[in-house]
Design an enzyme around this catalytic site. Structure first.
Site, short mmCIF file in Angstrom:
data_model
loop_
_atom_site.label_atom_id
_atom_site.label_comp_id
_atom_site.label_asym_id
_atom_site.label_seq_id
_atom_site.Cartn_x
_atom_site.Cartn_y
_atom_site.Cartn_z
N HIS A 1 2.01 3.55 -9.20
CA HIS A 1 1.81 2.13 -9.47
C HIS A 1 2.96 1.55 -10.30
O HIS A 1 3.37 0.41 -10.10
CB HIS A 1 0.46 1.90 -10.18
N LEU B 1 10.67 -20.88 -5.31
CA LEU B 1 10.16 -19.76 -4.52
C LEU B 1 8.71 -19.49 -4.90
O LEU B 1 8.41 -19.02 -6.01
CB LEU B 1 11.01 -18.51 -4.77
N ASP C 1 0.83 -1.21 0.00
CA ASP C 1 0.00 0.00 0.00
C ASP C 1 0.87 1.26 0.00
O ASP C 1 1.97 1.26 0.54
CB ASP C 1 -0.92 -0.02 1.23
#
Ligand code: IPE
Ligand code: IPE
Ligand code: MG
Length: 235
Positions: A39, A132, A22
């Site tokens: 973003h 991963l 966030d």
């Protein structure tokens, strides 16, 4: 945890870390730039942070990329995020090879275009034997996930429902619950993220905005995790 020559590594106690990424919009606004600029930088940093988590030995990373509620944002912002996603999917093949990433997308993918869904399925299939684990929560909402799980169990005709049944019908069925959930950007809430899975997760909230989160911040998160005493209701 070993901290040899300032290089942190983790052990099995910290197998799964989740991030609520966030603060992208505020990061851009601080620079007098449109939110979409945040973003773009957030998406770049996401790659760096995932790689770093892999480098220090974390086995599973979950990121909250787009919530079921985020559709309510202005169209140009949603479009930018979807374009970033599509571009990201195009680079996934290289990322997965170099960094041994196994991709899983959590959420209801049925809302996306057939083209995007094909990319998602391709990336998941191609990376399925890698090490991963990277869960990308996309069009994800924890309540929607729980409702979906109940529907799956109902369709199977389940009558005696256990906690394991519910966990096994969630989008996260393939991995253990997160050991720690980190939220950047200063807000102290879950915003519909992993409500069921957070049962005994540790929480870490930081004011650092997502595009600024650095490997040394991750080191501090790891150190803080190892300072916590997890009791699971026992003494
Ligand atoms: C998080 O950053 C990214 C998404 C929700 C897609 P925000 O866009 O929520 O950034 P802030 O919280 O407005 O700064
Ligand atoms: C949570 O952030 C969702 C993601 C990071 C993808 P939001 O910015 O959407 O959450 P609220 O609205 O502040 O609770
Ligand atoms: Mg936000």
């Amino acid at each position: 945890m070993a901290d040899l020559e300032n290089k942190i590594t983790v052990d099995e106690r910290l197998g799964h870390i989740a991030f609520i990424m966030d603060g992208n919009g505020r990061w851009a606004q601080k620079r007098m730039m449109p939110r979409t600029y945040g973003h773009k930088h957030g998406a770049e940093n996401f790659k760096n942070i995932v790689r770093y988590c892999g480098d220090i030995g974390i086995k599973a990373v979950t990121v909250y990329a787009f919530s079921t509620e985020n559709w309510g944002r202005p169209k140009n912002e949603v479009d930018t995020i979807m374009n970033l996603l599509s571009q990201y999917l195009d680079t996934c093949e290289e990322e997965m090879k170099i960094h041994n990433i196994r991709y899983k997308f959590l959420g209801d993918m049925s809302v996306f275009t057939p083209e995007l869904r094909k990319k998602i399925e391709h990336v998941e299939e191609l990376s399925k034997d890698n090490g991963l684990l990277l869960n990308v929560a996309l069009n994800y909402g924890s309540r929607a996930e729980i409702v979906h799980a109940f529907k799956v169990l109902a369709a199977e005709g389940k009558r005696e429902i256990t906690e394991e049944d519910i966990s096994g019908a969630l989008y996260t069925a393939h991995c253990p619950d997160p050991d720690i959930i980190v939220r950047t950007g200063g807000d102290i809430r879950l915003s519909n993220f992993l409500l069921w899975q957070a049962q005994y997760s540790e929480f870490y909230f930081t004011d650092v905005l997502w595009p600024d989160l650095s490997p040394s911040d991750v080191d501090e998160i790891v150190r803080e995790f190892y300072r916590r005493k997890r009791k699971y209701g026992k003494v």
